[in-house]
Enzyme design. Structure first.
Site, PDB file in Angstrom:
ATOM      1  N   GLN A  65       0.885  -1.297  -0.107  1.00  0.00           N
ATOM      2  CA  GLN A  65       0.115   0.194   0.073  1.00  0.00           C
ATOM      3  C   GLN A  65       0.762   1.280   0.193  1.00  0.00           C
ATOM      4  O   GLN A  65       0.624   2.225  -0.685  1.00  0.00           O
ATOM      5  CB  GLN A  65      -1.015  -0.002   1.086  1.00  0.00           C
ATOM      6  CG  GLN A  65      -1.667   1.318   1.411  1.00  0.00           C
ATOM      7  CD  GLN A  65      -2.915   1.598   0.370  1.00  0.00           C
ATOM      8  OE1 GLN A  65      -3.137   0.651  -0.587  1.00  0.00           O
ATOM      9  NE2 GLN A  65      -3.007   2.810   0.153  1.00  0.00           N
ATOM     10  N   GLU A  66       2.007   1.243   0.686  1.00  0.00           N
ATOM     11  CA  GLU A  66       2.858   2.541   0.849  1.00  0.00           C
ATOM     12  C   GLU A  66       3.498   2.531  -0.501  1.00  0.00           C
ATOM     13  O   GLU A  66       3.540   3.822  -0.865  1.00  0.00           O
ATOM     14  CB  GLU A  66       3.900   2.219   1.778  1.00  0.00           C
ATOM     15  CG  GLU A  66       3.190   2.350   3.209  1.00  0.00           C
ATOM     16  CD  GLU A  66       2.783   3.621   3.797  1.00  0.00           C
ATOM     17  OE1 GLU A  66       3.131   4.631   2.926  1.00  0.00           O
ATOM     18  OE2 GLU A  66       2.395   3.932   4.690  1.00  0.00           O
TER      19      GLU A  66
END
Length: 475
Positions: free
Chosen positions: A310-311
């Site tokens: 996600q990052e």
């Protein structure tokens, strides 16, 4: 002084008999027996919507709901996992004091066999096909391909209804040994062309099979309910209805819906394909470091891996317009605080990000899991101060600041002046941490699924290993 056990037992039986004569009591009801024994038995099946085991032990929507019912009655919950739907109906028909909590659809045919309690969920029924393959638009179009469903399922009943009403030439196969995940896998691999699936199960599994899609909705919404055997004694059935009447004003069903279904719409076809492709190409490189960091800080490595995707999409050189860098996207100040000297070093970034998440989780020590982890993830994204503001807004609105279900409704309000002007930390893009957490939860689900599918059978092997009955067309 020693006492004769047989003599004591005889005296006890005589006393019970005399008590029953004096009080005019009759045979105890099923509910009374359950309470005297201190145990109630739930019959279920292994599926993502009912009951399964993960790294923390038994879990599942039905299990948590049934546990709440047992707590409501003041007894222990015993779980029996049946091999097939037919076994579920046989057990509740022959064993008193037993109920089925197995994501069972209430149908007219089943209502002749069992007594359903009040419904607690509604689902639709989907016809599923493989993208790029045959796409049926009506029941008659199912004649074009190979169709299979689980034996004794509501989907089998649906096909029989279609066959009897307007598609007499319809034929299909049934197997008591194949569950929804098996059938979806077979459609994805091309061994089948179509299957029928309940909407709640499809929502759970669609990210694992991104090549599949909904051809059409087979029916209006149907009720999901617990099932009890038909008997003159309906005390247990009535206790279940009383339970659902009791909990409806309470957040239990909403909390369960959020926990098991609230994050499922965050991964569409394109996103799922991209994620699975990236997992195949990149994850093995970083997996040992996620495992090490998880062991050091008490996380599931797959959660940290989902967070890393996600990052940065597992890109160790990722950079945002605000200057955060690396695989876990650390700010310069946070990196210094954590002792991370090189944010572009994936090992340092993974361990630094995991340590930071651990510290955030420690600051939420009074919050029970899993909400504690979801709130910590939100704080990782938006900052602990903004999370604290959102939790205060949650409480002011009558919600529970310890429940992600409630806090995720308050976080977006941090972008509205009439709310953030009264907070300590002011404006924040509050929808971003909501999407951030929900995305991570979905990626985590997929990683857990892939990790636990050790050499899954191919469609042909599933067909060869199953007892299959072919339902022929009507003459």
């Amino acid at each position: 002084m020693s006492l004769n056990p047989l003599r004591l037992a005889s005296k006890a039986l005589i006393a019970l008999f005399c008590l029953s004569v004096l009080t005019g009591s009759v045979r105890p009801t099923q509910l009374e027996v359950v309470r005297m024994q201190g145990e109630i038995t739930m019959v279920t099946r292994n599926s993502p919507t009912t009951f399964y085991e993960d790294r923390s032990g038994p879990t599942g929507y039905e299990l948590e709901l049934a546990q709440a019912f047992a707590d409501h009655l003041g007894v222990q919950l015993r779980v029996v996992v049946a091999d097939s739907l037919s076994d579920i109906f046989r057990l509740i028909d022959t064993q008193p004091g037993v109920f089925a909590a197995a994501s069972l659809t209430r149908t007219p045919q089943r209502e002749r066999l069992v007594r359903f309690a009040e419904p607690y969920q509604q689902i639709s029924e989907y016809v599923i096909y493989r993208r790029g393959g045959l796409k049926p638009a009506t029941p008659a179009d199912l004649l074009q391909g190979r169709l299979m469903v689980t034996a004794a399922s509501s989907h089998s009943e649906r096909l029989h209804d279609w066959q009897a009403s307007n598609v007499p030439e319809l034929s299909w196969s049934e197997s008591p040994e194949l569950e929804v995940a098996d059938l979806l896998q077979m459609v994805a691999q091309g061994s089948l062309d179509f299957t029928l699936v309940d909407s709640n199960e499809y929502r759970m599994l669609q990210a694992y099979y991104p090549t599949l899609d909904i051809a059409f909705n087979a029916a209006d919404q149907r009720d999901i309910a617990w099932a009890f055997g038909w008997s003159r004694d309906d005390s247990l059935h009535q206790a279940a209805n009383d339970f659902f009447a009791h909990i409806k004003p309470q957040p239990l069903l909403a909390n369960l819906a959020e926990r098991y279904y609230g994050h499922l719409d965050k991964l569409d076809y394109v996103g799922a394909r991209r994620f699975l492709r990236q997992a195949d190409q990149k994850l093995d490189t970083y997996r040992p470091h996620f495992v090490d960091a998880a062991g050091e800080h008490g996380f599931d490595w797959r959660l940290l891996a989902a967070m890393g995707y996600q990052e940065s999409h597992w890109n160790p050189r990722a950079r945002s317009f605000t200057g955060v860098r690396g695989l876990m996207m650390l700010t310069l100040n946070t990196a210094k605080e954590l002792g991370v000297k090189n944010r572009l070093d994936p090992v340092q970034s993974i361990h630094g990000g995991s340590l930071y998440l651990s510290r955030l989780r420690d600051r939420l020590s009074d919050v029970p899991e899993p909400d504690r982890t979801w709130l910590a993830l939100a704080a990782y994204n938006v900052g602990f101060g903004h999370l604290t503001d959102a939790r205060k807004i949650t409480a002011q609105m009558g919600g529970n600041p310890d429940l992600w279900l409630d806090v995720k409704e308050a976080l977006p309000l941090l972008s509205q002046k009439r709310y953030y002007r009264h907070t300590r930390h002011g404006y924040a893009r509050g929808q971003e941490p909501v999407d951030y957490v929900q995305n991570i939860r979905r990626y985590y689900d997929v990683l857990v699924w892939n990790d636990e599918q050790t050499q899954p059978l191919k469609g042909e092997e599933l067909l060869a290993s199953s007892a299959i009955t072919v339902v022929p067309p009507l003459l």
